[in-house]
Scaffold this motif. Sequence first.
Motif, PDB file in Angstrom:
ATOM      1  N   LEU A  21       0.770  -1.251  -0.069  1.00 56.02           N
ATOM      2  CA  LEU A  21       0.060  -0.006   0.148  1.00 56.02           C
ATOM      3  C   LEU A  21       0.948   1.462  -0.085  1.00 56.02           C
ATOM      4  CD1 LEU A  21      -2.872   0.380   0.055  1.00 56.02           C
ATOM      5  CD2 LEU A  21      -2.841   0.736   2.561  1.00 56.02           C
ATOM      6  N   ALA A  22       1.821   1.225   0.774  1.00 53.39           N
ATOM      7  CA  ALA A  22       2.806   2.450   0.814  1.00 53.39           C
ATOM      8  C   ALA A  22       3.307   2.681  -0.468  1.00 53.39           C
ATOM      9  CB  ALA A  22       3.948   2.236   1.867  1.00 53.39           C
ATOM     10  N   GLU A  25       1.138   4.071  -2.639  1.00 52.82           N
ATOM     11  CA  GLU A  25       0.756   5.429  -2.737  1.00 52.82           C
ATOM     12  C   GLU A  25       2.061   6.164  -3.145  1.00 52.82           C
ATOM     13  OE1 GLU A  25      -0.251   7.109   1.033  1.00 52.82           O
ATOM     14  OE2 GLU A  25      -1.587   5.799   1.625  1.00 52.82           O
ATOM     15  N   ALA A  26       3.357   5.743  -2.886  1.00 47.20           N
ATOM     16  CA  ALA A  26       4.353   6.454  -3.213  1.00 47.20           C
ATOM     17  C   ALA A  26       4.310   6.794  -4.921  1.00 47.20           C
ATOM     18  CB  ALA A  26       5.577   5.800  -2.662  1.00 47.20           C
ATOM     19  N   GLU A  27       3.935   5.466  -5.485  1.00 44.29           N
ATOM     20  CA  GLU A  27       3.973   5.492  -6.864  1.00 44.29           C
ATOM     21  C   GLU A  27       3.030   6.507  -7.428  1.00 44.29           C
ATOM     22  OE1 GLU A  27       3.049   2.253 -10.389  1.00 44.29           O
ATOM     23  OE2 GLU A  27       3.589   1.563  -8.419  1.00 44.29           O
ATOM     24  N   ALA A  28       1.737   6.486  -6.665  1.00 48.09           N
ATOM     25  CA  ALA A  28       0.756   7.316  -7.062  1.00 48.09           C
ATOM     26  C   ALA A  28       1.007   8.886  -7.165  1.00 48.09           C
ATOM     27  CB  ALA A  28      -0.511   7.332  -6.225  1.00 48.09           C
ATOM     28  N   VAL A  29       2.072   9.163  -6.540  1.00 45.98           N
ATOM     29  CA  VAL A  29       2.548  10.440  -6.275  1.00 45.98           C
ATOM     30  C   VAL A  29       3.295  10.936  -7.459  1.00 45.98           C
ATOM     31  CG1 VAL A  29       4.430  11.676  -5.034  1.00 45.98           C
ATOM     32  CG2 VAL A  29       2.721  10.547  -3.527  1.00 45.98           C
ATOM     33  N   GLU A  30       4.014   9.755  -8.220  1.00 51.93           N
ATOM     34  CA  GLU A  30       4.722  10.152  -9.296  1.00 51.93           C
ATOM     35  C   GLU A  30       3.857  10.919 -10.555  1.00 51.93           C
ATOM     36  OE1 GLU A  30       8.041   9.275  -9.751  1.00 51.93           O
ATOM     37  OE2 GLU A  30       7.650   8.839  -7.478  1.00 51.93           O
ATOM     38  N   ALA A  31       2.510  10.580 -10.403  1.00 56.46           N
ATOM     39  CA  ALA A  31       1.723  11.154 -11.385  1.00 56.46           C
ATOM     40  C   ALA A  31       1.501  12.623 -11.519  1.00 56.46           C
ATOM     41  CB  ALA A  31       0.122  10.379 -11.440  1.00 56.46           C
ATOM     42  N   ALA A  32       2.143  13.516 -12.047  1.00 55.29           N
ATOM     43  CA  ALA A  32       1.984  14.743 -12.228  1.00 55.29           C
ATOM     44  C   ALA A  32       1.312  15.455 -13.589  1.00 55.29           C
ATOM     45  CB  ALA A  32       3.442  15.688 -12.110  1.00 55.29           C
TER      46      ALA A  32
END
Lengths: 313, 625
Positions: A21-22, A25-32
């Motif tokens: 999950l973490a 989440e960290a990966e989802a952050v990449e989407a800019a």
Amino acid sequence: MSTGVTQPTDSSNLPVGGEELAAAEAEAVEAAGPRWWSIIWANRKARVGIVILGLYILLGVFAPWIAPYEGTRTDFEALLEPSAEHWLGTTTSGGDIASQLIWGTRVSLLVGLFGGLFATIIALVVGMISGYFEGTWIDEVLSFVTNVALVVPILPLIITLMAYTEDRSIWFTIFVIAITSWAGAARAKRSQIITLRNRDFVTAAKFSGDRSWTIVFREIMPSMSSLIMAGFFGAATGAVGAEAGLSFLGLGDTSSVSWGTMLYQANQQGALAQGLWIWLFVPGLALAILITAFTFVNFGIDLLSNPHLREDG
Amino acid sequence: MALLEVKNLGVRYEPRLHKPVQAVDDVSFEIAEGEFVGLIGESGSGKSTLANALLRLVERPGRISGGSIVFDGNDLATMTQDELRPYRWRDISTVFQSSMNALNPVVRVVDQFRDAIELHSDLRGDAVVDRVRQLFGMVMIEEKFLTAYPHELSGGMKQRINLALALVNKPRFVLLDEPTTGLDVVVQRSILEAVRTLQAEQKFAVLFISHDMGTVLDLSDRILVMYAGRIVEEHDSADLMRNPLHPYSKGLLGSYGDPRAQTVRITYVPGRPPDLTREHAGCLFAPRCPERIDRCLSVEPELLAVDGARVACHVAQLQAEPEDGVEVPARSAKFAGPEFVKSDDESKEALSQHAFLTLSDVSKTYRTRNGFTFSDFTAVDDVAFELRRGAVTALVGQSGSGKSTLAKLITGVEKPTAGTIMFHTREGRAIDVVGLRPGQLRDYRSKVQMVFQDPYSSLNPTKTLGYILSRPLRNFLGLSGEALKQRVEELLEKVALTPASRYRNRYAYELSGGQRQRVVIARALASNPELIVADEPISSLDVSIRAEILELLHDLVQESDVGILYITHDLLSARMLADEIIVLSQGRVVEQGRALTVIRDPSDDYTRKLLDAIPNPFDKLDRPA
């Protein structure tokens, strides 16, 4: 002591695939989102503006290679028709119109760039500081100066300054344009920063121990970058027009060739009456297209600050 | 036949510069004449998009990508705007979310009603005014406000008028899209009461959209739960409370607890909603689901009938109809995820700590000038209390009660007109907060930090998280270079943003609300403060993740000797986090004491009013002892 926590926030202890999950989440952050240049480029008008501006810049930078002759040469036969040697013909005093036009690009771009830049810098410093300190004596003083600059009749002031100076170089023209055209933009920046300075992130910066200067120029200013860009292009447009106007009135730099001086010469020699319309028409057209290009680029910059506009044409 | 039948409705956003998003996907439901249906979903779940689609207000770059919206036998989804006009406001009306902006500011209230009445009825002249009077009576607003302009009305009154305006032509269907968001708890309560009585009288059908299960549950006959653009559960509201089927519904219900219990437990849903621009397989809730089985990762569950309800969950479906060879966990009404627990014993212990901030007889009066006269407004009136190390004190009150002013006084942003505020540092130095000069104030702020209400505006959108966190470290602790970088990463790890190296160079707008609030807390911790003033730190977050932030704050107090002043309007969250509760009303302290004592045994009427306003879905059921 009882700790009231059954599940620590440490992600490795989450009940279901916590690490996964973490990581997710960290990966989802990449989407800019899209970067600013692609937003501007996506707009058709802005694209046209950028291309035209680019062509002008190339023309200005490579003038010595592109132009057939020096812009200042006047030793050709007067009043030649357009030909392979003289693409747009020659003037009454034997200057090559095409060469003058190409060399003139340099002056207009230089005035646009630096006139716009200096006017924007003055507007920024005055507007930002007075807005941030709204209601204090600093604001009173700066607003007073801004108001004076706004109400002074600018054209007579410029003419007076230009007429009484010994040194009519292009840099002096830039200086005069810059100090007479910043006030409106300073006003706009002042009101913009007044709306921004009460945001929580500004209060947070104060709580982080940042000093006023840092807060104004490092925290708040980047949020206004699209406004500043738009202001710059607006000021540059004004500067190009002002330089042409001054030169047309005979108040420009007489030692160099600009579109304004071309128009001045053409007007003085009664070009229209003699049917030499190319001489009069071509610098005017170049000027109009450059100013249009600036305005088109500004349409693109508008999209940065107003995402709703991005969906149209 | 149902009044409104929505079948396989889809709404898709296709912006030019972003990836397309299927915001509403294959949604089907029905609403019968006179039925009250609640729709629950968190931010980004597509509930407002669904609302706009039902009203045909979806604008570019969005569009209805499929399905039908059959109202009274006609499909609204395919009508032209002109064909829709007779339906709008006569058969279908709405109350929009922002009461502040829904009324035209330059038109008198009565004239705004006149437009809607004259378009759809034969009433003219005085008859119109009579009708408006009648409507004002219904929503309990005095007639003198008929000719008022919207700015002369309070937020609650405006929203009542919006409600009256929605009912002006006796519609058959009213869509309420978060009608009480942004309003005060007590005002919210009164609006919901008005909705309840009017609906009972007039029998119009309602779709009530909210992110807050507590407000919807006791009004609705039936509940739709929406997650990631899909309906995941449709259930009778009383049954949903007793026997929720979808784990997400359980998670939402688990975020309410009984504040009167000796030990309060609330659960939260870890993680964040899925990014709908990405390809996905299986159930969209699976990554956050504690009950998931292998099938959830590969097969998307359909919304199927289970025990008289509908649910889109493999586990719930298998629990009802077991399949050979597939093992599922036993059915439970409780969310099996992480839980946050607060016991009264902790509070007792915390209250034995030493006081380090003392307010005595503090008052703050604002003076405004009206022409030649002055008018005084006393925001804080003769307030005295103490804050303790390692304890959380909650300052509870409605908006306008003076709680934010007190925060400003304590942090030194403003000076009180009377009284003293003394701060005793760890080193035993006493600081007179009132007498601080600007230069000393900066130093004081390294000891007193703030957590803001809105994590969207309290992080600079143009700065990386690393930069934001480095400022207090550089300014107060003088760190630089490698030591600075290391400390930034420690702070990120501390608030569970791991791995820190991936977050350091990100921007705040790339994070979810909960993650942003974690960054705000990390920044507040950076200077190693002694007091953290948290101004409504969870009220703008989704219900399911609020407990996560409360837990983070709770851990901080347990691990270090930092004191927290928790400012809120919500007594439940005050009970969850705080050891001591101070209730403020009109600038005065009306009640003060250990959290559980105040909640169980309120001595002031105002406290009771606030307690009643807590939305609690379990109010209707028997309270667990």
